[in-house]
Design a protein around this motif. Sequence first.
Motif, short mmCIF file in Angstrom:
data_model
loop_
_atom_site.label_atom_id
_atom_site.label_comp_id
_atom_site.label_asym_id
_atom_site.label_seq_id
_atom_site.Cartn_x
_atom_site.Cartn_y
_atom_site.Cartn_z
N THR A 229 0.85 -1.19 0.00
CA THR A 229 0.00 0.00 0.00
C THR A 229 0.89 1.24 0.00
OG1 THR A 229 -0.16 0.14 2.42
CG2 THR A 229 -1.82 -1.18 1.29
N VAL A 230 0.38 2.31 -0.57
CA VAL A 230 1.03 3.62 -0.52
C VAL A 230 0.01 4.60 0.03
CG1 VAL A 230 2.13 5.46 -1.84
CG2 VAL A 230 2.56 3.06 -2.45
N PRO B 140 1.83 3.39 -7.34
CA PRO B 140 0.73 3.86 -6.49
C PRO B 140 -0.53 4.11 -7.30
CG PRO B 140 2.74 5.17 -6.18
CD PRO B 140 2.94 4.34 -7.40
N ARG B 141 -1.64 4.15 -6.59
CA ARG B 141 -2.92 4.43 -7.26
C ARG B 141 -2.88 5.79 -7.93
NH1 ARG B 141 -8.21 3.63 -3.75
NH2 ARG B 141 -7.43 1.49 -3.97
N ARG C 21 6.83 15.77 -1.63
CA ARG C 21 5.92 15.33 -0.58
C ARG C 21 6.38 14.02 0.03
NH1 ARG C 21 0.83 17.64 -0.95
NH2 ARG C 21 0.54 16.68 1.10
N PHE C 22 6.05 13.80 1.30
CA PHE C 22 6.33 12.55 1.97
C PHE C 22 5.24 11.53 1.66
CE2 PHE C 22 8.80 15.58 4.36
CZ PHE C 22 9.97 14.89 4.60
N PHE C 23 5.62 10.28 1.60
CA PHE C 23 4.65 9.21 1.38
C PHE C 23 5.06 7.98 2.18
CE2 PHE C 23 7.90 8.70 -1.84
CZ PHE C 23 8.07 7.34 -2.00
N ARG C 24 4.06 7.18 2.52
CA ARG C 24 4.26 6.01 3.38
C ARG C 24 3.92 4.74 2.60
NH1 ARG C 24 0.89 3.18 7.09
NH2 ARG C 24 -0.78 4.63 6.52
N THR C 25 4.90 3.88 2.46
CA THR C 25 4.72 2.60 1.77
C THR C 25 4.74 1.47 2.79
OG1 THR C 25 5.85 3.46 -0.19
CG2 THR C 25 5.63 1.07 -0.02
N VAL C 26 3.79 0.57 2.70
CA VAL C 26 3.77 -0.60 3.57
C VAL C 26 3.85 -1.84 2.69
CG1 VAL C 26 2.46 -1.93 5.27
CG2 VAL C 26 2.44 0.58 5.36
#
Length: 456
Positions: A95-96, A114-115, A122-127
């Motif tokens: 997921t992002v 990503p979708r 910008r910051f983004f969180r990847t799991v």
Amino acid sequence: MRALAPVAASALLLSGCTGGGLGGVRGGPGGAGLGDPLFPGLGNGGYDVRHYSLTLAYDPGTGRLDGTAEILARAGRDLSAFNLDLHGLNVREVTVDGAAAAANRAGDELTVRPRNDLTGGRFFRTVVRYSGTPRTITDADESEEGWLRTAGGALAVGEPAGSPAWFPGNHHPSDKATLDLAVTVPRGLTAVSNGEPGSRTTTAGGRTTFVWRSAEPMATYTAVLAIGRYRQTSSRTPSGLPVHTAVEHSVRESLTRRIPELTAWAVERFGPYPFSSIGAIVVPDGAVGYALETQNRPVFPVSYLTPEILVHEIAHQWYGNSVTPESWKDMWLNEGFAVHAEWMWLAEFADTPLAESFRRAYEEDANWAFPPADPPSPARISASPVYGRGAMVLDKVRQSAGDEAFSRLLKGWAREYRHGNASTADFTAYAERVAGRDLDPVWETWLYGDGRPARP
């Protein structure tokens, strides 16, 4: 590049790091490698990782690892896709910013789409949720790293390219990040890693979860995880720095008691210690074939526990771990400094003058196979010239600049690039600035010259 000062992941999340997906963004894919001259496929372009949070569970009986990696990063430009390095293991979900993302595997590259495109800056969180049996990696020089299974446990070490065997990331030394790690293991086992110990909790079924937190940025190759039956002790250096030591239960040794003393000696010569604690992980011979400077918790097979090697790995905390090479061609900046630290210690405590250590290195034929700043292949980044001839370069700087200037250089170099990255060109410029003179004869002959020069 120079790393930014460490920032707590929670602070970044609170500052609006919701990733991209703004209407109208049209990004391109990030690079599948950073073009390192020796390891071109390592690392990935287009973003900068700031924090890793790993949640792992390991069963030594089956060899299965279940993991969740949460990766906080900043997009360097508009991105439609980006890559992570991951060796083996099965990816179940990506997921992002909380939304499902497409993910494709090609060898050790995990391409994430990503979708919505990610906006630059910008910051983004990847799991990434993954599982499987992590693999041991055999390097070009035939040494082993990655995930090493041991009797009843495992040891994960990563120099130069082993960390993708147990977690996805941007695995090049130029992208440093902080790390939190929570590891669940069967009853009776211990999990030891970098940084500071956090909570220890018992989970359902009697398993135990160990938490470790590294607040200072690290290159992923310096991450370590040791799982097994370890005796853990804590002490402090004379200045109060915490010392956390873990010794595998079958090992009997006494030299780790000298870590506070040797660290205090290093602080006097290299300047303020760059991390929150020091210590060691001691394993039986055969668990791994070398000692390694994993960040603030170096690894030692028991037969490698000598004062000289302790000094070597402690010195790496300044030179290699805090000041990290910009590329793998700059490896001599790690090893040359660490070997020269050994020479300094031997001069003070073993009646071996610096001139004698230099002479021995000069007479060692293997040190002249290639210039230390130009290892010819991945198989040679840990070869003799990187170590012995690298130390000779530094001692030639000392001889040219004088002891007082060299002492300023040791402390100043560690201060100037603290928690950052530096190249050979950065070092030569810095050394000349401190020396107050041109040092081209040193660079041309000892750093870049072919073959052994006339006896100095």
